[in-house]
Design a protein around this motif. Structure first.
Motif, short mmCIF file in Angstrom:
data_model
loop_
_atom_site.label_atom_id
_atom_site.label_comp_id
_atom_site.label_asym_id
_atom_site.label_seq_id
_atom_site.Cartn_x
_atom_site.Cartn_y
_atom_site.Cartn_z
N ASP A 98 36.67 31.25 46.74
CA ASP A 98 37.55 31.79 45.55
C ASP A 98 38.16 33.05 45.68
O ASP A 98 38.21 33.90 46.47
N HIS A 99 38.76 33.37 44.47
CA HIS A 99 39.64 34.47 44.78
C HIS A 99 38.66 35.60 44.49
O HIS A 99 39.18 36.89 45.11
N ASP A 100 37.65 35.65 44.13
CA ASP A 100 36.49 36.82 43.84
C ASP A 100 35.34 36.68 45.01
O ASP A 100 34.34 37.77 44.98
N GLY A 101 35.58 35.75 46.04
CA GLY A 101 34.42 35.63 47.22
C GLY A 101 34.04 34.33 47.36
O GLY A 101 34.60 33.35 46.92
#
Length: 299
Positions: free
Chosen positions: A207-210
């Motif tokens: 995802d965008h955050d990991g």
């Protein structure tokens, strides 16, 4: 991002979907489409891609390995609630979508319990049962009366609903590939860091955050409905098809602590039983060649 390479690991040759009463199950297949199929069920909190090394060893001997991400796991759909019976029905849906002819069925851990249920319910659809360290025993398996069983079910369902309310809207914690591999390593201490990093890239999403494991946050240990894993041992004596059990004897957090003496009284005549010294719960990952050879010989 493409998956990290790992020696002997191969992605599935095909991916398809099977509908199970409205839940879309992601089915993975290794091997030629016309080869005889083996149905294989993964363990709890796992996914079909954990077979990326083991399945090709069976394929090399002419089989087709068919597995599915259980509901709430991997690429399969999430459900509002989870139960053991729903998992058994899902297995039946994949069985029906795979072959109308009888076939062998293999399961690891929780999946080992599922295949016992399937073979018990549909013996005419199964030729052989292989249970890979899915033989839990607490050495004390009291049955309960029907009245107590009803009360027990009510307690379990109430507990599930309370848990579901607590986790509603939550997501699994993100992290780097190394973070997720380290977390899983605490549960799988006998598996190599290289394997665990590979597993992140095939069993998690970026995802965008990991990275996050592709597991429904509402899943929990012991959350398979009103059931006790150790009751599965009692299904073995009634099996109408050949049975083989493989037991890892090395104590491990994810293991059951079962000893050969716990299993042997339940084995029907003609069964094969393979206790493995120095091997932990993930027998088919830790010793894939050894376990595959035993399964192939049995089949």
């Amino acid at each position: 991002m493409s998956s990290i390479e790992y020696p002997g690991a191969h992605p599935p040759d095909r991916v398809r979907s099977v509908d199970s009463a409205g839940i879309e199950l992601s089915v993975k297949e290794w091997g030629a489409l016309g080869a005889p199929p083996i149905l294989m069920a993964h363990g709890g909190f796992d996914f079909a891609r954990t077979l990326d090394v083991f399945a090709p060893l069976l394929v090399a001997e002419g089989w087709r390995v068919v597995s599915w991400d259980q509901r709430g796991h991997g690429d399969s759909a999430h459900a509002e609630l989870y139960s053991w019976d729903a998992d058994v029905r899902d297995a039946a849906a994949v069985l029906d979508a795979t072959s109308s002819e009888p076939l062998p069925i293999v399961g690891h851990s929780k999946g080992g319990g599922l295949v016992l249920n399937v073979a018990d319910a549909w013996p005419h659809r199964i030729t052989h049962v292989v249970n890979l360290d899915g033989l839990p025993s607490h050495r004390n398996m009291p049955d309960v009366s029907e009245r107590e069983r009803t009360r027990f079910m009510a307690r379990e369902l109430t507990s599930w609903l309370d848990h579901r309310a607590r986790v509603a809207g939550k997501e699994r914690a993100p992290g780097t590939i190394e973070d997720l591999a380290t977390r899983r390593g605490r549960m799988n201490p006998r598996l190599s860091p290289e394997w665990l990093r590979y597993l992140v890239t095939v069993g998690a999403r970026e995802d965008h955050d990991g990275w996050r494991w592709k597991l429904d946050p509402s899943l929990r240990f012991g959350g398979f409905g009103p059931w006790r894993p150790e009751w599965q041992l009692q299904r073995i004596p009634a099996l109408a098809v050949p049975f083989m059990g493989v037991l890892g004897l090395e104590p491990e957090l994810m293991g059951w602590g079962t000893r050969p003496s716990d299993v042997e009284p339940y084995l029907p005549p003609g069964s094969r039983f393979l206790p493995l010294e120095g091997v932990g719960h993930f027998v088919h990952i830790e010793q894939p060649h050894r376990v595959a050879e035993a399964v192939l010989e049995f089949l």
